[in-house]
Design an enzyme around this catalytic site. Structure first.
Site, PDB file in Angstrom:
ATOM      1  N   ASP A 267       0.868  -1.172   0.000  1.00 34.60           N
ATOM      2  CA  ASP A 267       0.000   0.000   0.000  1.00 34.60           C
ATOM      3  C   ASP A 267       0.909   1.227   0.000  1.00 34.60           C
ATOM      4  OD1 ASP A 267      -2.296   1.565   0.192  1.00 34.60           O
ATOM      5  OD2 ASP A 267      -2.218   1.573   2.377  1.00 34.60           O
TER       6      ASP A 267
ATOM      7  N   THR B 294       0.020   5.066   1.040  1.00 33.51           N
ATOM      8  CA  THR B 294      -0.099   6.008   2.155  1.00 33.51           C
ATOM      9  C   THR B 294      -0.070   5.273   3.487  1.00 33.51           C
ATOM     10  OG1 THR B 294      -1.463   7.416   0.746  1.00 33.51           O
ATOM     11  CG2 THR B 294      -1.488   7.875   3.103  1.00 33.51           C
TER      12      THR B 294
ATOM     13  N   ARG C 249       0.547  15.970  -4.186  1.00 33.15           N
ATOM     14  CA  ARG C 249      -0.894  15.790  -4.328  1.00 33.15           C
ATOM     15  C   ARG C 249      -1.508  17.173  -4.505  1.00 33.15           C
ATOM     16  NH1 ARG C 249      -4.947  12.231  -0.489  1.00 33.15           N
ATOM     17  NH2 ARG C 249      -6.847  12.614  -1.692  1.00 33.15           N
TER      18      ARG C 249
ATOM     19  N   ASN D  13      -8.926  -1.653   4.980  1.00 40.04           N
ATOM     20  CA  ASN D  13      -9.266  -1.737   3.558  1.00 40.04           C
ATOM     21  C   ASN D  13      -8.315  -2.677   2.825  1.00 40.04           C
ATOM     22  OD1 ASN D  13      -7.206   0.081   4.081  1.00 40.04           O
ATOM     23  ND2 ASN D  13      -7.676   1.366   2.336  1.00 40.04           N
TER      24      ASN D  13
END
Length: 820
Positions: free
Chosen positions: A253, A255, A410, A594
């Site tokens: 993953d 972040t 971002r 998640n």
């Protein structure tokens, strides 16, 4: 025995924890508007019931869709992020909202759905209404139920070692069968009683097929599990440790795993009259305090005060803190005010929460003392720009945006629109979102920075040197993910990245895939010469289309896919399965619930979070960075090699004993007491020390074999069997040709002192020691045997003992061992 207890305890503890987690979130009382029933247990709820959400919050016992009011919800149970999320009521059909006209869908209406297991922190009442929700799913059909079911009943993970172990045991059973028949024939020829024939023949089987083998196979796993615990890695599925020794691909993953959890404000770039200003470090300036740009930053968020503390999305929190404003709650409405000499307050009149499908959020706000209201918009730059007047969007917008995203920033875009004076508070509540977000004026960009963790680059470099492939699976933006992959070394600077954009069937046209380079806008044509080194990148939407419509291409794409962005939790699990289908041993490293399905499905899943959902992951690391991954692989390799060593040692131990007993049966059937004693002696002194070698200090490019049925392994075992058979046969025959030899005649059933017995005792004893040393493999997967001091001390002690009783006989010892 301790190996079995250790192995059984962890899964039991896992199920207890899971049970507590499920029951604690399910047994609650709720108010139900059904018939004349005012209250009912949550277990009695059925789809269609209308339940009232308590004002002081609750744990949702089911999946329900909001039909009135607003809720602040903590969805960390499902998403892994303890960030309050605002849920609004489902729009009514006929209000002009496209979403309200569509049939209810769990996937498309997530921001109106309260999911089972999530914590409703606050409810907001408007005009005295109750906050109500309609039950849509209960039990195992809910989102939480599906999560629990995936934990309890995962797809089985097959491993060649365990399959081969059963085949090897069948071979030992066949050998035992031959010895069994041989012993019966000899016993009948020697006129042995039937009872003795049965007992002695069954002894052959228990000698050949060692009952301690399953416990011996767990020894390396138990010691590896203890070493992992010492470095802060906890395991609830010990059998996965061996499988981790075979990992050749690890998914990460982004972040919170490769990068830091939070985002930092790098700067802002405002727009005035369709032109970008120079970038500024912050918006906390006297000249900007009353600007629309700062007003948008201060109001366009989903933050809320909970127990006097501002909570919400970390990005929103960083953005709001950069303005220097404070947030207050007045009668359920959020009010932003700046601490100035003269009061300057802005109240939020209506909020359109962030939608991942729309990639934006919007609020309607009013400045204190003003009659007209303002609409503020925040979201993905491309989406925001498409909703703005063209003359307010700078001509170099695309170039500036691409420059920031390539650097790994971002980027969030802001926009504003002054609303008509005729729009009152009540009218604003009924205006649909599309009308509110039209004809906006572009305000500028907010640039957020997500820093790599200090350990990330070094760990990925170690994995690359060990020829272990790395893949990024994230829910973040595609270009940002590619930039982070380059920064951390997952994609080398000289390699090309090809983005696969897949479009579903539409208007009678078939699904299609377009290919383009990430570093330049031109498409990839089939006539172009492919790069020697290239990486595919794709979004979750493209992955879904490819999975459904291009199954023949899926395996080819995952073989070279390195970045998978905007991936939903179930898509992460599908990707793990796709990688496993092309014979990868896949590891997964994530920090949230998640990632739960992917962590459970992978051969070796390791969670960097200690939240409740980490119960689904076989491994949990106390260290919140990916340095645990190489440690786990090294310990897995050490445990796997230990399993091979112990298995070969036990197999040779049984075969050596089998050969000795079979040879002695030709002399008499009473030859077993010595060898049963040796079994307990050597197992207790050699088996545990053989398993104690710690893992090698670094990862090497080689992997240990995955199965027992392989050429080199079988060759080593068969060679040792032939050597042992040869030496025992020579000793057995050689002693009979000595001048001092005489044929043994037993005085009673328990007198077994004879020359053949003594000769084979000494030969087989040294063979046990030699086999233990030969099969105590060290580098490159384990530390050398000479560093394993318990094993060294055991071997030296046993050698000294054997030489002593052989060259300096002691009558008491000889009497005890029954040697002559």
């Amino acid at each position: 025995m301790c190996g079995y207890a250790y192995w059984l305890f962890s899964p039991f503890q896992q199920y207890v924890t899971l049970h507590d987690m499920v029951s604690a979130h399910s047994i609650v009382r709720v108010s139900v508007c059904r018939a004349n029933i005012e209250e009912a247990l949550s277990t009695d709820l059925v789809p269609g019931d209308v339940m009232v959400i308590p004002s002081n919050g609750t744990i949702m016992p089911c999946d329900a869709v909001l039909i009135s009011g607003t809720c602040i919800v903590n969805e960390s149970m499902l998403t892994g992020e303890s960030v309050p999320v605002t849920k609004t009521n489902l729009p009514n059909p006929g209000e002009g909202d496209k979403e309200g006209d569509a049939a209810y869908s769990m996937e498309e209406h997530k921001r109106h759905t309260l999911f089972c297991g999530t914590h409703v922190i606050q409810t907001r009442f408007y005009s005295g209404e109750l906050v109500k929700a309609v039950v849509v799913r209960t039990g195992f059909s809910t989102a939480k139920g599906q999560l629990v079911r995936s934990i309890l009943y995962p797809k089985p993970t097959d491993f060649k070692l365990y399959r081969d172990a059963y085949l090897f045991l069948l071979c030992l059973v066949a050998i035992a069968g031959i010895g069994f028949v041989y012993s019966i024939v000899l016993s009948i020829m020697n006129n042995v009683p039937a009872k003795t024939i049965i007992i002695e023949s069954l002894d052959i089987i228990t000698i050949t097929v060692p009952p301690a083998l399953p416990a011996a196979m767990t020894a390396g796993i138990v010691y590896a599990q203890r070493r992992l615990k010492r470095i802060g890695i906890f395991c609830i599925s010990p059998q996965r440790i061996n499988i981790c020794g075979q990992l050749n691909l690890v998914c990460f993953d982004k972040t919170g795993t490769l990068t830091e959890d939070g985002l930092d404000l790098w700067g802002v770039q405002r727009v005035e009259k369709g032109t970008f200003h120079l970038s500024e470090e912050n918006a906390y300036k006297d000249t900007l305090v009353k600007s629309q740009f700062v007003a948008c930053m201060a109001t366009c968020h989903s933050l809320t005060n909970i127990d006097g503390k501002l909570s919400g999305d970390p990005l929103d929190l960083k953005m709001f803190e950069a303005t220097g404003w404070v947030n207050l709650e007045v009668k359920g409405h959020s009010v932003c005010c700046v601490l100035m000499q003269s009061a300057y307050e802005i109240g939020i009149v209506r909020q359109f929460p962030f939608s991942s499908a729309l990639q934006r959020m919007c609020v309607v706000a009013r400045l204190l003392g003003e009659k007209r209201m303002d609409a503020y918009l925040k979201g993905a730059p491309e989406v925001v720009a498409s909703l703005c007047k063209k003359d307010t969007v700078p001509e170099d917008f695309a170039e500036v945006l691409e420059d920031y995203t390539k650097q790994g920033f971002r980027v969030i875009a802001l926009a504003h629109r002054r609303l008509e004076s005729k729009l009152t508070w009540h009218k604003v509540q009924n205006v649909n979102r599309d009308q509110m977000e039209a004809n906006m004026e572009f305000l500028g960009l907010i640039i957020m920075q997500n820093k790599l963790k200090a350990e990330t680059s070094g760990v990925l470099q170690d994995l690359r040197r060990a020829h272990i492939r790395t893949v990024m699976v994230t829910g973040d933006n595609m270009l940002t993910a590619i930039s982070v992959a380059r920064d951390c070394g997952m994609i080398p600077p000289q390699d090309q990245v090809i983005i696969a954009d897949a479009l579903p069937p539409k208007d009678g046209q078939a699904a299609k895939i377009t290919w383009r380079y990430a570093d330049n806008p031109k498409d990839v044509h089939h006539t172009q010469k492919p790069q020697d080194q290239y990486h595919f990148a794709m979004s979750g939407k493209s992955f879904a289309v490819i999975t459904e419509h291009f199954q023949d291409l899926l395996q080819k794409l995952v073989l070279h896919g390195t970045v998978f962005a905007r991936m939903a939790p179930d898509q992460k699990t599908e990707l793990i399965e796709a990688l496993q289908s092309v014979d990868y041993f896949v590891g997964m490293c994530g920090d949230g619930a998640n990632d739960c399905g992917a962590l459970k499905r992978a051969h070796g899943g390791i969670s960097l979070s200690e939240l409740e959902a980490s119960v689904a992951s076989p491994f949990t690391s106390r260290t919140p960075n990916i340095s645990c991954v190489p440690s786990l692989i090294r310990e897995g390799r050490a445990a796997l090699i230990t399993s091979f060593c112990v298995f070969k040692f036990m197999a040779l131990y049984s075969i050596i004993q089998y050969i000795s007993v079979t040879l002695l049966y030709s002399v008499s059937t009473y030859q077993l007491s010595i060898f049963w004693f040796l079994t307990s002696l050597f197992l207790s002194h050699l088996l545990c020390p053989v398993s104690l070698n710690p893992a090698w200090k670094e990862l090497v490019s080689r992997r240990p074999p995955s199965g027992l049925i392989s050429g080199p392994l079988l060759f080593s075992v068969l060679t040792q069997i032939l050597i042992c058979l040869g030496f025992q046969t020579i000793a057995f025959l050689w002693v009979r040709h000595q001048a001092w030899y005489h044929i043994w005649t037993p005085q009673d059933d328990h007198n077994i002192k004879n020359y053949e017995n003594t000769s084979l005792f000494y030969v087989s004893s040294f063979q046990y020691l030699i086999v233990a040393i030969v099969f105590s493999k060290g580098k490159p997967f384990r530390q050398p045997s000479y560093k394993n001091w318990p094993f060294v001390v055991s071997c030296i002690g046993l050698y000294i003992f054997m030489f002593f009783i052989m060259f300096y006989p002691v009558s008491a010892i000889d009497e005890f061992l029954e040697v002559s």
